[in-house]
Write an enzyme that holds these catalytic residues in place. Structure first.
Site, PDB file in Angstrom:
ATOM      1  CE  LYS A 159      24.055 -10.398 -18.865  1.00  0.00           C
ATOM      2  NZ  LYS A 159      23.422 -10.670 -20.393  1.00  0.00           N
TER       3      LYS A 159
HETATM    4  N1  PPE Z   1      18.226  -8.856 -22.706  1.00  0.00           N
HETATM    5  C1  PPE Z   1      19.199  -9.556 -22.349  1.00  0.00           C
HETATM    6  C2  PPE Z   1      19.149 -11.083 -22.984  1.00  0.00           C
HETATM    7  C3  PPE Z   1      20.892  -9.004 -22.750  1.00  0.00           C
HETATM    8  O1  PPE Z   1      21.527 -10.000 -22.962  1.00  0.00           O
HETATM    9  C4  PPE Z   1      21.061  -7.930 -22.356  1.00  0.00           C
HETATM   10  C5  PPE Z   1      22.717  -7.923 -22.118  1.00  0.00           C
HETATM   11  C6  PPE Z   1      20.608  -7.373 -22.389  1.00  0.00           C
HETATM   12  C7  PPE Z   1      18.543  -7.233 -22.149  1.00  0.00           C
HETATM   13  C8  PPE Z   1      20.854  -5.652 -21.931  1.00  0.00           C
HETATM   14  O2  PPE Z   1      20.817  -5.332 -20.668  1.00  0.00           O
HETATM   15  P1  PPE Z   1      21.979  -4.481 -20.219  1.00  0.00           P
HETATM   16  O3  PPE Z   1      23.196  -4.753 -20.823  1.00  0.00           O
HETATM   17  O4  PPE Z   1      22.101  -4.592 -18.429  1.00  0.00           O
HETATM   18  O5  PPE Z   1      21.734  -3.187 -20.524  1.00  0.00           O
HETATM   19  N2  PPE Z   1      23.660  -8.420 -22.508  1.00  0.00           N
HETATM   20  C9  PPE Z   1      24.698  -8.899 -22.371  1.00  0.00           C
HETATM   21  C10 PPE Z   1      25.984  -9.797 -23.606  1.00  0.00           C
HETATM   22  C11 PPE Z   1      25.568  -9.536 -24.239  1.00  0.00           C
HETATM   23  C12 PPE Z   1      26.709 -11.082 -25.288  1.00  0.00           C
HETATM   24  O6  PPE Z   1      26.340 -11.098 -26.340  1.00  0.00           O
HETATM   25  O7  PPE Z   1      27.314 -11.893 -24.688  1.00  0.00           O
HETATM   26  C13 PPE Z   1      25.655  -7.581 -22.869  1.00  0.00           C
HETATM   27  O8  PPE Z   1      25.381  -5.883 -23.386  1.00  0.00           O
HETATM   28  O9  PPE Z   1      26.412  -7.214 -22.942  1.00  0.00           O
END
Ligand code: PPE
Length: 305
Positions: A159
């Site tokens: 990330k």
């Molecule tokens: N894929 C991506 C690309 C992603 O950024 C997130 C979270 C997820 C999947 C889901 O991951 P999880 O939160 O562990 O279930 N995205 C974060 C950031 C979004 C943003 O706009 O900044 C979030 O949901 O906090």
């Protein structure tokens, strides 16, 4: 979405007044996108704010840092404690939490190894990421013309801030075209995820979600949703999806910390039943789970005090 300031931001071990939580324009990561970050939510519970799966988020921050060969100066436990301090200090019953670790000021050039590493944790109130009625009315999705980057170019399982150049291009393209969110295909043309959410597609009573190898982040919400679905006897397959699999789905939802569980009402103008039966069931349980109201998963809620 606009940010509402709170009193302090945790920066390198100190609680700094919100307006003073700034950094130099020659900060390394500002130039090269080499930072790593997390998105976490705290929810109101009867015992005060509880941070959902906080330790796992900080473990993923460490994993992202490891991929970047960034030495984090704080352990998972220290970051967990710092987060609790930030949430408690804010006085908010629920909030969104954004930890970020980045290569700091003092070095320029692509070699990150000599750089200092700065860490900060902020929190603020944040509503439904894909709109207030995403759960009931659903979101309109469009397959992006931008491909998810390859594991050997920019590892999507880290990330990193730089990875989100790809997501921002896709998000803006989708919004400009009148849609709510984009589906990203990987270099092989298979579905990976959305710009900030994992994808679940339901067909014949079964759910499929693309694997990390397809270019998806190892989502913590994805893992929560999988556990909830399996508790309801719904089979969850981690497997590849072609674009056309999505068009003929019986239902579909996307999920992430910010977006929570959001139903999808159409993809590339092919309408989907919305919200689907499994989606409604899972969204309702997810809302309970994050607030510590599902006894089986109470330990996932890490209380602030
Ligand atoms: N894929 C991506 C690309 C992603 O950024 C997130 C979270 C997820 C999947 C889901 O991951 P999880 O939160 O562990 O279930 N995205 C974060 C950031 C979004 C943003 O706009 O900044 C979030 O949901 O906090």
């Amino acid at each position: 979405m606009p940010i509402t300031p709170t009193e302090h931001i945790w920066m390198n071990g100190e609680m700094v007044p919100w307006e003073q939580a700034t950094t130099h324009v020659l900060t390394h990561t500002l130039h090269y996108g080499t930072g790593v970050f997390e998105g976490i939510r705290a929810y109101e519970t009867s015992d005060g704010p509880g941070v959902f799966r906080l330790t796992e988020h900080m473990e993923r921050l460490h994993a992202s840092a490891k991929i970047m060969m960034m030495d984090l100066p704080y352990s998972v436990e220290e970051l967990v404690e710092a987060t609790k301090e930030v949430v408690a200090d804010s006085g908010l019953p629920s909030c969104y939490i954004r930890p970020i670790a980045y290569f700091g000021y003092g070095e320029m050039g692509l070699n990150t190894l000599p750089c200092s590493v700065d860490v900060s944790i902020a929190c603020w109130p944040w509503g439904a990421y894909l709109g207030d009625d995403a759960v009931t009315k659903g979101v309109r999705m469009k397959t992006s013309s931008w491909k998810r980057h390859d594991h050997n170019a920019m590892p999507p399982s880290a990330k990193t801030t730089g990875n989100y150049v790809n997501s921002s291009l896709a998000k803006v393209e989708a919004l400009k075209a009148g849609y709510d969110e984009a589906i990203m295909l990987n270099q092989a043309g298979l579905v990976s995820e959305c710009t900030g959410e994992n994808i679940f597609v339901g067909r014949r009573g079964r759910l499929t979600t693309p694997p990390v190898s397809a270019g998806a982040l190892e989502g913590i919400t994805q893992s929560t949703v999988t556990a909830i679905a399996e508790d309801h006897g719904i089979e969850v397959v981690v497997g590849d999806l072609a674009r056309s699999d999505v068009y003929v789905a019986d239902e579909m939802f996307v999920c992430g910390t910010a977006a929570e569980v959001s139903a999808v009402n159409s993809v590339d103008d092919r309408e989907l039943p919305c919200p689907g039966e499994m989606t409604s069931l899972i969204a309702a349980d997810y809302a309970k789970c994050v607030r510590g109201e599902l006894p089986k998963y109470k330990d996932w809620v890490e209380l602030v005090s």
